[in-house]
Design an enzyme around this catalytic site. Sequence first.
Site, PDB file in Angstrom:
ATOM      1  N   ARG A 197       2.279  14.465  -3.955  1.00  0.00           N
ATOM      2  CA  ARG A 197       1.818  14.434  -5.222  1.00  0.00           C
ATOM      3  C   ARG A 197       2.148  15.674  -5.845  1.00  0.00           C
ATOM      4  NH1 ARG A 197      -1.872  10.634  -6.511  1.00  0.00           N
ATOM      5  NH2 ARG A 197      -2.407   9.242  -4.924  1.00  0.00           N
ATOM      6  N   HIS A 205      -6.204   6.414   5.097  1.00  0.00           N
ATOM      7  CA  HIS A 205      -7.694   6.909   5.025  1.00  0.00           C
ATOM      8  C   HIS A 205      -8.620   6.470   6.384  1.00  0.00           C
ATOM      9  CE1 HIS A 205     -11.195   9.165   3.492  1.00  0.00           C
ATOM     10  NE2 HIS A 205     -11.825   8.084   3.918  1.00  0.00           N
ATOM     11  N   GLU A 256       5.837   7.376  -1.598  1.00  0.00           N
ATOM     12  CA  GLU A 256       5.209   6.901  -2.817  1.00  0.00           C
ATOM     13  C   GLU A 256       5.267   7.828  -3.785  1.00  0.00           C
ATOM     14  OE1 GLU A 256       1.160   6.090  -0.885  1.00  0.00           O
ATOM     15  OE2 GLU A 256       1.758   4.088  -0.620  1.00  0.00           O
ATOM     16  N   HIS A 302      -4.057   0.554   0.467  1.00  0.00           N
ATOM     17  CA  HIS A 302      -5.476   1.358  -0.116  1.00  0.00           C
ATOM     18  C   HIS A 302      -6.709   0.869   0.470  1.00  0.00           C
ATOM     19  CE1 HIS A 302      -6.277   4.709  -2.708  1.00  0.00           C
ATOM     20  NE2 HIS A 302      -7.488   4.130  -2.595  1.00  0.00           N
ATOM     21  N   HIS A 307       2.667  10.375   0.381  1.00  0.00           N
ATOM     22  CA  HIS A 307       2.647  10.353  -0.919  1.00  0.00           C
ATOM     23  C   HIS A 307       2.482  11.815  -1.721  1.00  0.00           C
ATOM     24  CE1 HIS A 307       1.022   8.196  -4.819  1.00  0.00           C
ATOM     25  NE2 HIS A 307       1.483   9.514  -5.205  1.00  0.00           N
ATOM     26  N   THR A 316      -6.839   9.808  -6.792  1.00  0.00           N
ATOM     27  CA  THR A 316      -6.186   9.246  -5.847  1.00  0.00           C
ATOM     28  C   THR A 316      -5.669   7.684  -6.546  1.00  0.00           C
ATOM     29  OG1 THR A 316      -6.207   7.788  -3.673  1.00  0.00           O
ATOM     30  CG2 THR A 316      -8.137   7.509  -5.087  1.00  0.00           C
ATOM     31  N   ASN A 354       0.069   6.186   6.837  1.00  0.00           N
ATOM     32  CA  ASN A 354       0.182   7.272   5.754  1.00  0.00           C
ATOM     33  C   ASN A 354      -0.420   8.684   6.410  1.00  0.00           C
ATOM     34  OD1 ASN A 354      -0.855   8.800   3.484  1.00  0.00           O
ATOM     35  ND2 ASN A 354      -0.215   7.000   2.387  1.00  0.00           N
TER      36      ASN A 354
HETATM   37  C1  LIG Z   1      -0.518   4.302  -3.306  1.00  0.00           C
HETATM   38  C2  LIG Z   1      -1.900   4.251  -2.544  1.00  0.00           C
HETATM   39  O1  LIG Z   1      -2.846   3.445  -2.588  1.00  0.00           O
HETATM   40  C3  LIG Z   1      -2.071   5.418  -1.372  1.00  0.00           C
HETATM   41  O2  LIG Z   1      -0.916   5.155  -0.706  1.00  0.00           O
HETATM   42  C4  LIG Z   1      -2.138   6.797  -1.914  1.00  0.00           C
HETATM   43  O3  LIG Z   1      -1.012   7.466  -1.196  1.00  0.00           O
HETATM   44  C5  LIG Z   1      -3.194   7.276  -1.751  1.00  0.00           C
HETATM   45  O4  LIG Z   1      -3.381   8.896  -2.085  1.00  0.00           O
HETATM   46  P1  LIG Z   1      -4.255  10.019  -1.589  1.00  0.00           P
HETATM   47  O5  LIG Z   1      -4.065   9.869  -0.076  1.00  0.00           O
HETATM   48  O6  LIG Z   1      -3.754  10.997  -2.349  1.00  0.00           O
HETATM   49  O7  LIG Z   1      -5.655   9.344  -1.866  1.00  0.00           O
HETATM   50  N1  LIG Z   2      -0.089   2.746   0.098  1.00  0.00           N
HETATM   51  C1  LIG Z   2      -1.557   2.706   0.603  1.00  0.00           C
HETATM   52  C2  LIG Z   2      -1.299   3.901   1.524  1.00  0.00           C
HETATM   53  O1  LIG Z   2      -0.454   4.385   2.077  1.00  0.00           O
HETATM   54  C3  LIG Z   2      -2.719   4.360   2.143  1.00  0.00           C
HETATM   55  O2  LIG Z   2      -3.686   4.146   1.449  1.00  0.00           O
HETATM   56  P1  LIG Z   2      -5.398   4.692   2.041  1.00  0.00           P
HETATM   57  O3  LIG Z   2      -5.212   3.828   3.627  1.00  0.00           O
HETATM   58  O4  LIG Z   2      -5.069   6.056   2.532  1.00  0.00           O
HETATM   59  O5  LIG Z   2      -6.193   4.209   1.185  1.00  0.00           O
END
Ligand SMILES: CC(=O)[C@@H](O)[C@H](O)COP(=O)(O)O
Ligand SMILES: NCC(=O)COP(=O)(O)O
Length: 248
Positions: A46, A222, A76, A198, A44, A106, A8
């Site tokens: 937003r 993250h 997403e 997540h 994602h 989030t 991500n």
């Molecule tokens: C759906 C999910 O849990 C994550 O992929 C989401 O993309 C987190 O979004 P943020 O990076 O904006 O926190």
């Molecule tokens: N769907 C979860 C994602 O794409 C990333 O989540 P995170 O590792 O940033 O919490």
Amino acid sequence: MTVELSVNLNAIAMLRNRRDLPWPSVTGIGRIALQAGAHGLTVHPRPDQRHIRFSDLPAIRALIDEEFPQAEFNIEGYPTPEFLALVAAARPEQVTLVPDDPAQPTSDHGWDFVADGAMLRPVVDELKSGGARVSLFADADPVQMSAAADTGCDRIELYTGPYGGTHSDPDAAKAEIERLGATADAAIGFGLGVNAGHDLTVENLPPLVARIPALAEVSIGHGLTADSLEHGMAETVRRFRRACGQAV
Ligand SMILES: CC(=O)[C@@H](O)[C@H](O)COP(=O)(O)O
Ligand SMILES: NCC(=O)COP(=O)(O)O
């Protein structure tokens, strides 16, 4: 079954957006991740474009099409008309629908498949007819899996945020893993595939993968981005792939 890793890029985009400068490059970091063996890239976008900008989507699509045609693009978001238009243009291999309010900091919960099923079914049909695999964000709740299957989706994505939050409580972690595992078992029983995401980390992935051997994909941003500050993106992707059980 191999647990695939989708990286991500939200956090990379968040860092880029701190200044009116083009680095770190979202596609540049995405290229490194794919070169290191990531199965795909996840974003994602937003509504407030706080991190991923709508303009990032065609660039990521072009990166995959031109350099990594075997990789997958996973987008997403909440299915507003604007989001669905972005998806139609980007032609992702997978769309993951989440019930996020634009004001949410989030993603922090899955769909109520009973209450939201009537809204989701035509959206799922539309996305599948456009060629995408559809995954729906789901809390750890086996009872919801029948209604999840009734939406016609291909997969659920287990919301693993509560599991990620148990990093200092082994007993709570075991309980969360069992809730996630029971939900995955129920989903598979209804013919659904299972993704997860997540707050996943190199440390908490192995016990989750052991409990859910049919897990198809994890999307991670993250924790993976945090680790890349120490190990570099290429080595971090390899570390997360090993944590998924891949031979790297
Ligand atoms: C759906 C999910 O849990 C994550 O992929 C989401 O993309 C987190 O979004 P943020 O990076 O904006 O926190
Ligand atoms: N769907 C979860 C994602 O794409 C990333 O989540 P995170 O590792 O940033 O919490």
